[in-house]
Design an enzyme around this catalytic site. Structure first.
Site, PDB file in Angstrom:
ATOM      1  N   PRO A  38      23.435  44.354  14.480  1.00 38.06           N
ATOM      2  CA  PRO A  38      22.182  45.046  14.794  1.00 38.06           C
ATOM      3  C   PRO A  38      22.427  46.521  15.136  1.00 38.06           C
ATOM      4  CG  PRO A  38      22.587  43.173  16.304  1.00 38.06           C
ATOM      5  CD  PRO A  38      23.867  43.497  15.605  1.00 38.06           C
ATOM      6  N   GLY A  39      21.473  47.368  14.793  1.00 39.11           N
ATOM      7  CA  GLY A  39      21.440  48.740  15.325  1.00 39.11           C
ATOM      8  C   GLY A  39      20.754  48.693  16.676  1.00 39.11           C
TER       9      GLY A  39
ATOM     10  N   ARG B 237      23.075  49.647  30.611  1.00 37.97           N
ATOM     11  CA  ARG B 237      24.518  49.908  30.631  1.00 37.97           C
ATOM     12  C   ARG B 237      24.953  50.978  29.634  1.00 37.97           C
ATOM     13  NH1 ARG B 237      23.630  44.490  31.600  1.00 37.97           N
ATOM     14  NH2 ARG B 237      24.636  43.721  33.510  1.00 37.97           N
TER      15      ARG B 237
ATOM     16  N   TYR C 232      29.476  49.308  14.888  1.00 35.94           N
ATOM     17  CA  TYR C 232      30.749  49.960  15.219  1.00 35.94           C
ATOM     18  C   TYR C 232      31.923  48.970  15.202  1.00 35.94           C
ATOM     19  CZ  TYR C 232      29.639  48.953  20.256  1.00 35.94           C
ATOM     20  OH  TYR C 232      29.333  48.383  21.463  1.00 35.94           O
TER      21      TYR C 232
ATOM     22  N   SER D  38      39.993  50.676  34.147  1.00 32.62           N
ATOM     23  CA  SER D  38      41.162  49.938  34.632  1.00 32.62           C
ATOM     24  C   SER D  38      41.541  48.912  33.572  1.00 32.62           C
ATOM     25  CB  SER D  38      40.823  49.216  35.945  1.00 32.62           C
ATOM     26  OG  SER D  38      39.865  48.194  35.697  1.00 32.62           O
TER      27      SER D  38
ATOM     28  N   GLY E 105      24.407  33.393  25.890  1.00 27.58           N
ATOM     29  CA  GLY E 105      23.651  34.564  26.341  1.00 27.58           C
ATOM     30  C   GLY E 105      22.183  34.456  25.957  1.00 27.58           C
TER      31      GLY E 105
HETATM   32  C1  HXC Z   1      34.146  51.525  34.549  1.00 29.38           C
HETATM   33  C2  HXC Z   1      33.642  49.360  35.209  1.00 29.38           C
HETATM   34  C3  HXC Z   1      32.251  49.609  35.031  1.00 29.38           C
HETATM   35  C4  HXC Z   1      31.861  50.931  34.598  1.00 29.38           C
HETATM   36  C5  HXC Z   1      32.498  47.557  35.689  1.00 29.38           C
HETATM   37  N1  HXC Z   1      33.734  48.086  35.619  1.00 29.38           N
HETATM   38  N2  HXC Z   1      31.581  48.464  35.336  1.00 29.38           N
HETATM   39  N3  HXC Z   1      34.573  50.304  34.974  1.00 29.38           N
HETATM   40  N4  HXC Z   1      32.842  51.851  34.362  1.00 29.38           N
HETATM   41  N5  HXC Z   1      30.593  51.242  34.404  1.00 29.38           N
HETATM   42  C6  HXC Z   1      34.980  47.421  35.930  1.00 29.38           C
HETATM   43  C7  HXC Z   1      35.039  46.876  37.362  1.00 29.38           C
HETATM   44  O1  HXC Z   1      35.379  47.896  38.309  1.00 29.38           O
HETATM   45  C8  HXC Z   1      36.130  45.814  37.230  1.00 29.38           C
HETATM   46  O2  HXC Z   1      37.391  46.383  37.157  1.00 29.38           O
HETATM   47  C9  HXC Z   1      35.881  45.244  35.851  1.00 29.38           C
HETATM   48  O3  HXC Z   1      35.136  46.240  35.131  1.00 29.38           O
HETATM   49  C10 HXC Z   1      35.051  43.978  35.888  1.00 29.38           C
HETATM   50  O4  HXC Z   1      33.845  44.229  36.574  1.00 29.38           O
HETATM   51  P1  HXC Z   1      33.011  43.078  37.296  1.00 29.38           P
HETATM   52  O5  HXC Z   1      31.744  43.677  37.776  1.00 29.38           O
HETATM   53  O6  HXC Z   1      33.876  42.348  38.273  1.00 29.38           O
HETATM   54  O7  HXC Z   1      32.780  42.068  36.042  1.00 29.38           O
HETATM   55  P2  HXC Z   1      31.708  40.985  35.776  1.00 29.38           P
HETATM   56  O8  HXC Z   1      30.967  40.605  37.031  1.00 29.38           O
HETATM   57  O9  HXC Z   1      32.368  39.927  34.979  1.00 29.38           O
HETATM   58  O10 HXC Z   1      30.608  41.766  34.870  1.00 29.38           O
HETATM   59  C11 HXC Z   1      30.883  42.085  33.536  1.00 29.38           C
HETATM   60  C12 HXC Z   1      30.280  43.436  33.132  1.00 29.38           C
HETATM   61  C13 HXC Z   1      28.751  43.480  33.462  1.00 29.38           C
HETATM   62  C14 HXC Z   1      30.527  43.596  31.640  1.00 29.38           C
HETATM   63  C15 HXC Z   1      30.984  44.541  33.916  1.00 29.38           C
HETATM   64  O11 HXC Z   1      28.189  44.714  33.018  1.00 29.38           O
HETATM   65  C16 HXC Z   1      27.993  42.345  32.818  1.00 29.38           C
HETATM   66  O12 HXC Z   1      27.846  41.294  33.426  1.00 29.38           O
HETATM   67  N6  HXC Z   1      27.487  42.523  31.582  1.00 29.38           N
HETATM   68  C17 HXC Z   1      26.786  41.447  30.831  1.00 29.38           C
HETATM   69  C18 HXC Z   1      25.618  41.938  30.045  1.00 29.38           C
HETATM   70  C19 HXC Z   1      25.864  43.143  29.166  1.00 29.38           C
HETATM   71  O13 HXC Z   1      26.841  43.881  29.352  1.00 29.38           O
HETATM   72  N7  HXC Z   1      24.940  43.344  28.217  1.00 29.38           N
HETATM   73  C20 HXC Z   1      24.996  44.454  27.326  1.00 29.38           C
HETATM   74  C21 HXC Z   1      25.477  44.036  25.987  1.00 29.38           C
HETATM   75  S1  HXC Z   1      25.061  45.354  24.984  1.00 29.38           S
HETATM   76  P3  HXC Z   1      38.395  46.463  38.473  1.00 29.38           P
HETATM   77  O14 HXC Z   1      39.654  47.051  37.945  1.00 29.38           O
HETATM   78  O15 HXC Z   1      37.675  47.367  39.452  1.00 29.38           O
HETATM   79  O16 HXC Z   1      38.543  45.070  38.986  1.00 29.38           O
HETATM   80  C22 HXC Z   1      25.997  45.504  23.638  1.00 29.38           C
HETATM   81  C23 HXC Z   1      25.372  46.494  22.660  1.00 29.38           C
HETATM   82  C24 HXC Z   1      26.260  47.000  21.597  1.00 29.38           C
HETATM   83  O17 HXC Z   1      27.006  44.900  23.513  1.00 29.38           O
HETATM   84  C25 HXC Z   1      25.667  48.075  20.702  1.00 29.38           C
HETATM   85  C26 HXC Z   1      24.455  48.819  21.102  1.00 29.38           C
HETATM   86  C27 HXC Z   1      23.883  49.769  20.075  1.00 29.38           C
HETATM   87  P1  NAP Z   2      21.872  41.142  27.156  1.00 24.52           P
HETATM   88  O1  NAP Z   2      20.468  40.734  27.376  1.00 24.52           O
HETATM   89  O2  NAP Z   2      22.605  41.761  28.278  1.00 24.52           O
HETATM   90  O3  NAP Z   2      22.658  39.893  26.579  1.00 24.52           O
HETATM   91  C1  NAP Z   2      23.971  39.572  26.894  1.00 24.52           C
HETATM   92  C2  NAP Z   2      23.997  38.142  27.380  1.00 24.52           C
HETATM   93  O4  NAP Z   2      25.339  37.709  27.511  1.00 24.52           O
HETATM   94  C3  NAP Z   2      23.307  37.942  28.723  1.00 24.52           C
HETATM   95  O5  NAP Z   2      22.321  36.939  28.613  1.00 24.52           O
HETATM   96  C4  NAP Z   2      24.428  37.486  29.647  1.00 24.52           C
HETATM   97  O6  NAP Z   2      23.947  36.502  30.573  1.00 24.52           O
HETATM   98  C5  NAP Z   2      25.417  36.894  28.663  1.00 24.52           C
HETATM   99  N1  NAP Z   2      26.782  36.936  29.174  1.00 24.52           N
HETATM  100  C6  NAP Z   2      27.486  38.000  29.613  1.00 24.52           C
HETATM  101  N2  NAP Z   2      28.707  37.640  30.027  1.00 24.52           N
HETATM  102  C7  NAP Z   2      28.780  36.305  29.821  1.00 24.52           C
HETATM  103  C8  NAP Z   2      29.804  35.331  30.047  1.00 24.52           C
HETATM  104  N3  NAP Z   2      30.978  35.671  30.558  1.00 24.52           N
HETATM  105  N4  NAP Z   2      29.549  34.047  29.712  1.00 24.52           N
HETATM  106  C9  NAP Z   2      28.348  33.689  29.190  1.00 24.52           C
HETATM  107  N5  NAP Z   2      27.361  34.547  28.958  1.00 24.52           N
HETATM  108  C10 NAP Z   2      27.562  35.843  29.288  1.00 24.52           C
HETATM  109  O7  NAP Z   2      21.961  42.207  25.945  1.00 24.52           O
HETATM  110  P2  NAP Z   2      21.449  42.157  24.423  1.00 24.52           P
HETATM  111  O8  NAP Z   2      21.162  43.553  24.044  1.00 24.52           O
HETATM  112  O9  NAP Z   2      20.427  41.130  24.250  1.00 24.52           O
HETATM  113  O10 NAP Z   2      22.776  41.723  23.633  1.00 24.52           O
HETATM  114  C11 NAP Z   2      22.831  40.526  22.868  1.00 24.52           C
HETATM  115  C12 NAP Z   2      23.854  40.684  21.750  1.00 24.52           C
HETATM  116  O11 NAP Z   2      23.427  41.692  20.837  1.00 24.52           O
HETATM  117  C13 NAP Z   2      25.240  41.092  22.203  1.00 24.52           C
HETATM  118  O12 NAP Z   2      26.215  40.425  21.431  1.00 24.52           O
HETATM  119  C14 NAP Z   2      25.272  42.571  21.920  1.00 24.52           C
HETATM  120  O13 NAP Z   2      26.575  43.042  21.738  1.00 24.52           O
HETATM  121  C15 NAP Z   2      24.488  42.586  20.617  1.00 24.52           C
HETATM  122  N6  NAP Z   2      23.957  43.885  20.244  1.00 24.52           N
HETATM  123  C16 NAP Z   2      22.885  44.400  20.921  1.00 24.52           C
HETATM  124  C17 NAP Z   2      22.362  45.605  20.498  1.00 24.52           C
HETATM  125  C18 NAP Z   2      21.158  46.202  21.161  1.00 24.52           C
HETATM  126  O14 NAP Z   2      20.741  47.294  20.766  1.00 24.52           O
HETATM  127  N7  NAP Z   2      20.553  45.553  22.118  1.00 24.52           N
HETATM  128  C19 NAP Z   2      22.946  46.285  19.424  1.00 24.52           C
HETATM  129  C20 NAP Z   2      24.048  45.737  18.784  1.00 24.52           C
HETATM  130  C21 NAP Z   2      24.539  44.514  19.193  1.00 24.52           C
HETATM  131  P3  NAP Z   2      24.538  36.315  32.080  1.00 24.52           P
HETATM  132  O15 NAP Z   2      24.630  37.669  32.664  1.00 24.52           O
HETATM  133  O16 NAP Z   2      23.524  35.403  32.723  1.00 24.52           O
HETATM  134  O17 NAP Z   2      25.854  35.635  31.928  1.00 24.52           O
END
Ligand code: HXC
Ligand code: NAP
Length: 287
Positions: free
Chosen positions: A191-192, A202, A150, A107, A16
């Site tokens: 991280p916070g 998201r 969390y 789901s 990532g």
């Molecule tokens: C309910 C949802 C949904 C939503 C997707 N789905 N979004 N369900 N509410 N908002 C469902 C879809 O309908 C599908 O289920 C299943 O999830 C998979 O969705 P896809 O879009 O096909 O998956 P994919 O293309 O693999 O994408 C994965 C993803 C997407 C997680 C949904 O958001 C993504 O690519 N995220 C990567 C980056 C990311 O999330 N970064 C944030 C990290 S932040 P069905 O049943 O319909 O097939 C983080 C911070 C923590 O972790 C702490 C912060 C303080």
């Molecule tokens: P981000 O930019 O969305 O980073 C997530 C990365 O994961 C993206 O680069 C994404 O790239 C990659 N990724 C997602 N699905 C993947 C898969 N199946 N295979 C390979 N790579 C995949 O968000 P971020 O905030 O920087 O998050 C980074 C880390 O920090 C995460 O572990 C998150 O849980 C943690 N974190 C973030 C916060 C915050 O406040 N931002 C707080 C606590 C923890 P692609 O979409 O190109 O695959």
């Protein structure tokens, strides 16, 4: 924070690494002399990031496509990195997926998707790299996992992520003991709030960004700066932290403790009211 070339000789994989915190950590590792492979699903994004960071830092950054959910892709990514760098000695499990949702609206596939990226993805990378290091008899290797606070408090509305991150933390602590004999160290960072597009789009979609001020949840009254996280990550993958193993370091300005302490909400009481409250409490002493 660290001296020039503090990470020279470190060959790092950042999953990532094309965006957000992974990109910021990669930038600092490159500045400190590491070679870094950045991996994710989106090769175009990775190529753009790698070119930008190489230009900025003069370092070596290798973009590699790899979906961490697929063990074969992870093994290929490891081999490609070894081919390019000669060896790899640090794995940073940073890739994640997450979104807010009431759990009853998810789901089974939605729940699986988050578990697969965060827990299975971290397991895939850790197992592939660990087996490789053991087979090569390579020591002084490091796995750093990005979790969240969390992971131990749990959190409503991000239940798949909380479940998966708790598993990653358990894996960190378990392997810190089991694989220390092979010269591997395992640590985690929790991280916070650190603003990134991936997380904020998201977790705070639409006008939630304006309605919920993440800084207000933090005793230090601000969100994190990416460089602050990069400093900690650089230290934890460097030889300066050689005796730190099995630790999770929180970097959240005190956010989770503010949520946990039973009387922490009393900081809303104005100074003047404390005189009255004290008088009321002292009066009770005589009864
Ligand atoms: C309910 C949802 C949904 C939503 C997707 N789905 N979004 N369900 N509410 N908002 C469902 C879809 O309908 C599908 O289920 C299943 O999830 C998979 O969705 P896809 O879009 O096909 O998956 P994919 O293309 O693999 O994408 C994965 C993803 C997407 C997680 C949904 O958001 C993504 O690519 N995220 C990567 C980056 C990311 O999330 N970064 C944030 C990290 S932040 P069905 O049943 O319909 O097939 C983080 C911070 C923590 O972790 C702490 C912060 C303080
Ligand atoms: P981000 O930019 O969305 O980073 C997530 C990365 O994961 C993206 O680069 C994404 O790239 C990659 N990724 C997602 N699905 C993947 C898969 N199946 N295979 C390979 N790579 C995949 O968000 P971020 O905030 O920087 O998050 C980074 C880390 O920090 C995460 O572990 C998150 O849980 C943690 N974190 C973030 C916060 C915050 O406040 N931002 C707080 C606590 C923890 P692609 O979409 O190109 O695959």
């Amino acid at each position: 924070m660290l001296r020039d070339n503090a990470l020279s000789g470190k060959h790092v994989v950042v999953t990532g690494g094309g965006s957000g915190l992974g990109k910021s950590m990669t930038r600092y590792f490159l500045e400190l002399g590491a070679k870094v492979a950045i991996t994710s699903r989106d090769l175009n994004k990775l190529k753009t990031t790698a070119a930008e960071l190489e230009k900025e830092t003069g370092g070596v950054c290798l973009p590699l496509q790899c979906d961490v959910r697929d063990y074969t892709q992870v093994e290929n990514m490891l081999q490609e990195t070894v081919k390019a760098f000669g060896e790899v000695n640090v794995l940073l499990n940073n890739a994640a997926g997450n979104f807010i949702a009431p759990t009853e609206r998810l789901s089974a596939n939605a729940f699986d998707t988050i578990i697969d990226i965060v827990l299975k993805g971290t397991k895939n990378c850790t197992l592939a790299f660990g087996k490789h290091w053991i087979a090569q008899k390579q020591t002084q290797t490091v796995v750093l996992n990005i979790v969240t606070t969390y992971a131990w408090t749990g959190s409503a509305y991000v239940v798949p992520s909380a479940t998966a991150k708790a598993g990653v933390l358990a894996m960190t602590r378990s392997l810190a003991v089991e694989w220390a004999k092979y010269g591997m160290r395992f640590n985690a960072i929790a991280p916070g709030p650190f603003p990134t597009k991936g997380a904020w789009d998201r977790l705070l979609p639409g006008d939630l960004k304006e309605k919920i001020d993440m800084a207000k949840k933090v005793p230090l009254n601000r969100v994190g700066d990416h460089q602050e996280l990069a400093n900690l990550a650089a230290y934890l993958i460097s030889d300066f932290s050689a005796y730190i193993n099995g630790e999770v370091v929180t970097i959240d300005g005190g956010e989770w403790l503010k949520g946990a302490g039973q009387f922490n909400l009393l900081d809303q009481i104005p100074e003047a009211l404390w005189d009255q409250l004290e008088a009321m409490i002292r009066a009770k002493k005589s009864t």
